[in-house]
Write an enzyme that holds these catalytic residues in place. Structure first.
Site, PDB file in Angstrom:
ATOM      1  CB  CYS A 149       3.126   2.982   7.748  1.00  0.00           C
ATOM      2  SG  CYS A 149       4.181   3.856   8.907  1.00  0.00           S
ATOM      3  NE  ARG A 178      10.330  -1.987   0.961  1.00  0.00           N
ATOM      4  CZ  ARG A 178       9.092  -1.853   0.519  1.00  0.00           C
ATOM      5  NH1 ARG A 178       8.743  -0.794  -0.186  1.00  0.00           N
ATOM      6  NH2 ARG A 178       8.180  -2.761   0.779  1.00  0.00           N
ATOM      7  CG  ASP A 198       1.633  -2.383   3.440  1.00  0.00           C
ATOM      8  OD1 ASP A 198       2.645  -1.707   3.215  1.00  0.00           O
ATOM      9  OD2 ASP A 198       0.984  -2.943   2.534  1.00  0.00           O
TER      10      ASP A 198
HETATM   11  O1  LIG Z   1       3.024  -5.399  -2.519  1.00  0.00           O
HETATM   12  C1  LIG Z   1       3.073  -4.191  -2.859  1.00  0.00           C
HETATM   13  O2  LIG Z   1       2.525  -3.749  -3.882  1.00  0.00           O
HETATM   14  C2  LIG Z   1       3.856  -3.268  -2.031  1.00  0.00           C
HETATM   15  C3  LIG Z   1       4.383  -2.128  -2.625  1.00  0.00           C
HETATM   16  C4  LIG Z   1       5.216  -1.327  -1.909  1.00  0.00           C
HETATM   17  C5  LIG Z   1       5.891  -0.183  -2.515  1.00  0.00           C
HETATM   18  O3  LIG Z   1       5.511   0.199  -3.616  1.00  0.00           O
HETATM   19  O4  LIG Z   1       6.852   0.298  -1.892  1.00  0.00           O
HETATM   20  O5  LIG Z   1       5.473  -1.574  -0.604  1.00  0.00           O
HETATM   21  C6  LIG Z   1       4.939  -2.647   0.046  1.00  0.00           C
HETATM   22  O6  LIG Z   1       5.222  -2.809   1.237  1.00  0.00           O
HETATM   23  C7  LIG Z   1       4.106  -3.514  -0.691  1.00  0.00           C
END
Ligand SMILES: O=C(O)c1cc(C(=O)O)oc(=O)c1
Length: 309
Positions: free
Chosen positions: A38, A130, A263
């Site tokens: 999240c 990440r 998420d």
């Molecule tokens: O598919 C996405 O747009 C997305 C974006 C982000 C982020 O902007 O970090 O994180 C996610 O887990 C998924």
């Protein structure tokens, strides 16, 4: 009513705000369940969005995240640095520190990060970095730079979370193989769920997991991957049917290496915003037994993020 973004920012046109008033899940989460993916967004007035961001969201504060955690019945969160904050981890750190030990973090750092900064992130509860390869979200970072970061964070006992599109797995395969830490794949490596679950595309991903015991997978984001729906809205009892076999296959084949997360607040969804209560109900379809549910929601995330408890 549209949700605000503070600090003088303007939301990306077409931005969908997170869902107000999610239902109570019918699925009973096991005690100690972890929402292992999240985000927090801002608030922009306190934690400005990064200049290099590719989207500007509505604010989604730590208080709102913790209220959702309690409402859904989760015990803990893993908060993942969202790309709209770049490598400025202040909102993430603030949320982890305010959680009373109930949140861990996954940060984004650049090669220039100092050892003292890494130590401070660790003290706040960060346990991973990440690496994002999704072109619509981030600019390219050279792989040598990422490898150097991975080698430094290995010393802290952290892991690497990776986000990529299925079509890019062949090109990234060797790089992921060479990473010295556990590697956690976001959102199942974004399979094309219009293809058969036993077709060559997803089989490549399963082979990748079979050949690399250090790779874990988040069986998350059916709302992002689904092509057929129906969405988790209006009491829908069988949402995202097309994603189920993909997630279930990963859970059943690799029960010790899977994680699940809401998420929330669901950045960049284009056609609907899920009711997070109904999204939790999705879990029963992909982890059909209490044992699989306990591994997915408690044992695995605890091993990765709270190994001392
Ligand atoms: O598919 C996405 O747009 C997305 C974006 C982000 C982020 O902007 O970090 O994180 C996610 O887990 C998924």
């Amino acid at each position: 009513m549209s949700k605000p973004v503070s600090g003088g920012f303007t939301k990306t046109p077409g931005w969908l705000d997170w869902y107000t008033g999610p239902s109570k899940p019918s699925f009973q989460l096991p005690p100690g369940a972890v929402d292992a993916h999240c985000h927090v967004f801002g608030p922009g007035a306190q934690f400005p969005y990064a200049p290099e961001r590719k989207y500007t969201p509505c604010d989604a504060s730590k208080e709102q995240l913790f209220a959702l955690r309690d409402h859904l019945g989760f015990a803990r969160n893993v908060i993942v640095q969202a790309t709209c904050h770049g490598a400025d981890n202040r909102a993430l750190v603030d949320a982890c520190l305010a959680s009373g030990g109930r949140a861990r973090g996954v940060a984004t750092v650049r090669r220039s990060v100092s050892d003292a900064e890494l130590q401070a992130l660790h003290a706040a509860g960060v346990r991973g970095v990440r690496f994002n390869f999704v072109k619509r979200l981030v600019d390219f970072t050279p792989k040598e730079e990422l490898l150097e970061i991975a080698q430094r964070i290995q010393a802290l006992g952290w892991h690497v979370v990776v986000y990529f599109e299925a079509a890019d797995l062949p090109e990234l395969w060797d790089f992921f193989s060479a990473l010295p830490t556990p590697v956690v794949v976001d959102h199942m490596g974004r399979p094309d769920v219009s293809q058969p679950v036993d077709g060559p595309g997803f089989e490549l991903f399963l082979k990748f997991m079979r050949q690399h015991p250090h790779v874990w997978c988040k069986v998350s984001c059916p709302e992002r991957l689904s092509l057929a729906g129906p969405p988790a809205l209006d009491g829908q009892a069988a949402p995202y049917r097309d994603v189920r076999p993909f997630a279930r296959r990963v859970v059943e084949q690799f029960p010790e290496r899977v994680l699940w997360g809401t998420d929330w607040p669901h950045p960049n969804l284009k056609d609907h915003m899920p009711d997070d209560g109904l999204l939790v109900d999705f879990i029963a379809h992909i982890a059909p037994t209490p044992e699989l549910q306990r591994k997915l929601l408690v044992d695995n995330p605890m091993r990765l993020y709270w190994p001392d408890e």
